[in-house]
Design an enzyme around this catalytic site. Structure first.
Site, PDB file in Angstrom:
ATOM      1  N   ILE A   1       0.835  -1.198   0.000  1.00 15.00           N
ATOM      2  CA  ILE A   1       0.000   0.000   0.000  1.00 15.00           C
ATOM      3  C   ILE A   1       0.871   1.250   0.000  1.00 15.00           C
ATOM      4  O   ILE A   1       1.511   1.584   1.002  1.00 15.00           O
ATOM      5  CB  ILE A   1      -0.954   0.004   1.218  1.00 15.00           C
ATOM      6  CG1 ILE A   1      -1.751  -1.310   1.272  1.00 15.00           C
ATOM      7  CG2 ILE A   1      -1.878   1.213   1.147  1.00 15.00           C
ATOM      8  CD1 ILE A   1      -2.511  -1.650   0.007  1.00 15.00           C
ATOM      9  N   THR A   2       0.901   1.946  -1.135  1.00 12.86           N
ATOM     10  CA  THR A   2       1.658   3.185  -1.253  1.00 12.86           C
ATOM     11  C   THR A   2       1.035   4.268  -0.391  1.00 12.86           C
ATOM     12  O   THR A   2      -0.190   4.409  -0.352  1.00 12.86           O
ATOM     13  CB  THR A   2       1.706   3.638  -2.718  1.00 12.86           C
ATOM     14  OG1 THR A   2       2.311   2.611  -3.503  1.00 12.86           O
ATOM     15  CG2 THR A   2       2.514   4.920  -2.875  1.00 12.86           C
TER      16      THR A   2
ATOM     17  N   GLU B   1      -6.106   5.739 -12.986  1.00 10.76           N
ATOM     18  CA  GLU B   1      -4.832   5.292 -12.433  1.00 10.76           C
ATOM     19  C   GLU B   1      -3.886   4.846 -13.538  1.00 10.76           C
ATOM     20  O   GLU B   1      -2.700   5.214 -13.562  1.00 10.76           O
ATOM     21  CB  GLU B   1      -5.080   4.140 -11.460  1.00 10.76           C
ATOM     22  CG  GLU B   1      -3.825   3.510 -10.886  1.00 10.76           C
ATOM     23  CD  GLU B   1      -4.118   2.443  -9.846  1.00 10.76           C
ATOM     24  OE1 GLU B   1      -3.207   1.652  -9.538  1.00 10.76           O
ATOM     25  OE2 GLU B   1      -5.265   2.386  -9.339  1.00 10.76           O
TER      26      GLU B   1
ATOM     27  N   GLY C   1      -2.016  -2.727 -12.783  1.00 12.80           N
ATOM     28  CA  GLY C   1      -2.466  -3.661 -13.813  1.00 12.80           C
ATOM     29  C   GLY C   1      -1.283  -4.095 -14.644  1.00 12.80           C
ATOM     30  O   GLY C   1      -0.736  -3.320 -15.434  1.00 12.80           O
TER      31      GLY C   1
END
Length: 390
Positions: A170-171, A255, A377
């Site tokens: 998790i950034t 994103e 992705g």
């Protein structure tokens, strides 16, 4: 490399003229040169970006590019976000770029698109000013691009939900103030059983299990989060219960677009850097630039990057015009994610032994680029999306 991207003329539903986009580009580029580049080596060592820098970005309007004026935003569009991402990519510090873009284009978008009027009023002004930094918590140890496979659970108890589960990679996960968290409220309902929640930093039951040590993007903090009986009020549901999967899928498009922009910016910077190197590096009685093979390979890479850039901005324009461009976004993410790695491989090669030294920016850039064909992705997932629409 060309400074001018292809941008459309002013038109219906697209109120920003090309000159206004370039004003944004110039402002971001100045900030990168004056505020990021002189300091970011230290951030690479520390593993995070200091809050005063993030607040300064908020003050300059960078965190509100796409958001309404009522919250302090500029009400621009996907083309403006792409410019922002490209210029951050050109900084050569991928960790700075991704930490920023997660906040602006991957996490806070959930609050804006799916939040209630009250949730927006509470959180959006701070998100735009840089006082509130956001993270999006979807990925788990056994669930990445396959969002339906998440196992974090959220069960209703009266006027609260109880969250249990683990989120990984998790950034902004260590230092964020607000998390947009995906959890299953009905495990038997498949994609219809996923709900998004707002969880504030410091909520009992939410803990940062560890800060992860990464191959690249080292100036962004990345965490493993644990939710253990984490109780949040029912009013913290983002959107309607059971519609979280669709929110995630919709926001994935934005994103992926900005990740492609970041990749193109990094590729441009690497080529510029390598051109300067080969024109100065002496070898065999001349300089490396005298070697035809090197000139031609760099020329081909420049052509590929410019082609990718034009595809990127054409796709951004389509998104700004509210056209359905799932196929094009998937294509451009795959193309740019692979291309930036091709560029970095060749540019590091042409730096010779210096390319392997930590003191060389190209070494850091090559590490940072690797994840751009994975995060948001993976290339294989993107190409499967394209194939399914063919």
């Amino acid at each position: 490399m060309m400074d001018k991207a292809w941008v459309p003329a002013r038109g219906p539903g697209l109120p920003w003229a090309a000159g206004e986009y370039e004003l944004l580009r110039d402002q971001v580029r100045r900030f990168v040169e004056e505020e990021i580049k002189p300091r970011a080596d230290r951030w690479e060592e520390d593993g995070f970006i200091p809050r005063p820098i993030l607040r300064r970005m908020g003050e300059l309007g960078f965190f509100g590019i796409r958001y309404p004026a009522e919250y302090g935003g500029a009400e621009m569009d996907a083309t403006a976000s792409t410019i922002f991402a490209e210029e951050l990519g050109r900084s050569t510090y991928g960790g700075v770029a991704i930490a920023t873009l997660v906040h602006t284009d991957m996490a806070s978008v959930h609050v804006f698109h799916d939040g209630t009027k009250a949730q927006r009023a509470r959180w959006m002004p701070g998100i735009i000013s840089g006082e509130v930094i956001t993270a999006v918590a979807i990925t788990e140890p056994d669930a990445g691009s396959d969002v339906k496979a998440i196992s974090t659970r959220a069960r209703r108890e009266g006027d609260s939900y109880i969250l249990d589960g683990t989120k990984l990679y998790i950034t902004n996960g260590v230092h964020a103030d607000l998390y947009c968290v995906a959890a299953k409220t009905d495990p038997s309902a498949g994609s219809h059983g996923i709900t998004m929640f707002l969880v504030e930093k410091g909520t009992p039951g939410l803990s940062v299990a560890r800060q992860l040590d990464k191959h690249g993007w080292r100036s962004s903090d990345t965490a493993e989060l644990v939710f253990d009986g984490c109780r949040i009020p029912a009013e913290n549901v983002l959107g309607a219960e059971g519609l979280g999967f669709y929110s995630i899928m919709r926001n994935f498009q934005n994103e992926r677009l900005v990740l492609a922009g970041m990749a193109i910016g990094a590729a441009e910077a690497a080529i510029d850097m390598t051109l300067a190197w080969v024109k100065a590096r002496r070898a065999f009685g001349g300089v490396l630039w005298d070697m035809q093979a090197i000139r031609e390979r760099l020329a081909m890479l420049s052509a590929k990057v410019e082609a990718g850039r034009q595809f990127l901005y054409a796709t951004a324009w389509r998104m700004a015009a509210d056209e359905d461009c799932l196929r094009e976004v998937s294509m451009v993410k795959a193309v740019c994610g692979e291309l930036v790695n091709e560029v970095m491989y060749t540019c590091l090669q042409f730096h010779g032994a210096m390319g392997l030294m930590r003191e060389s920016p190209i070494e850091r850039m090559a590490r940072d680029a690797r994840v751009l064909s994975i995060g948001g992705g993976a290339t294989e997932v993107m190409l499967d999306v394209v194939a399914s629409m063919s």
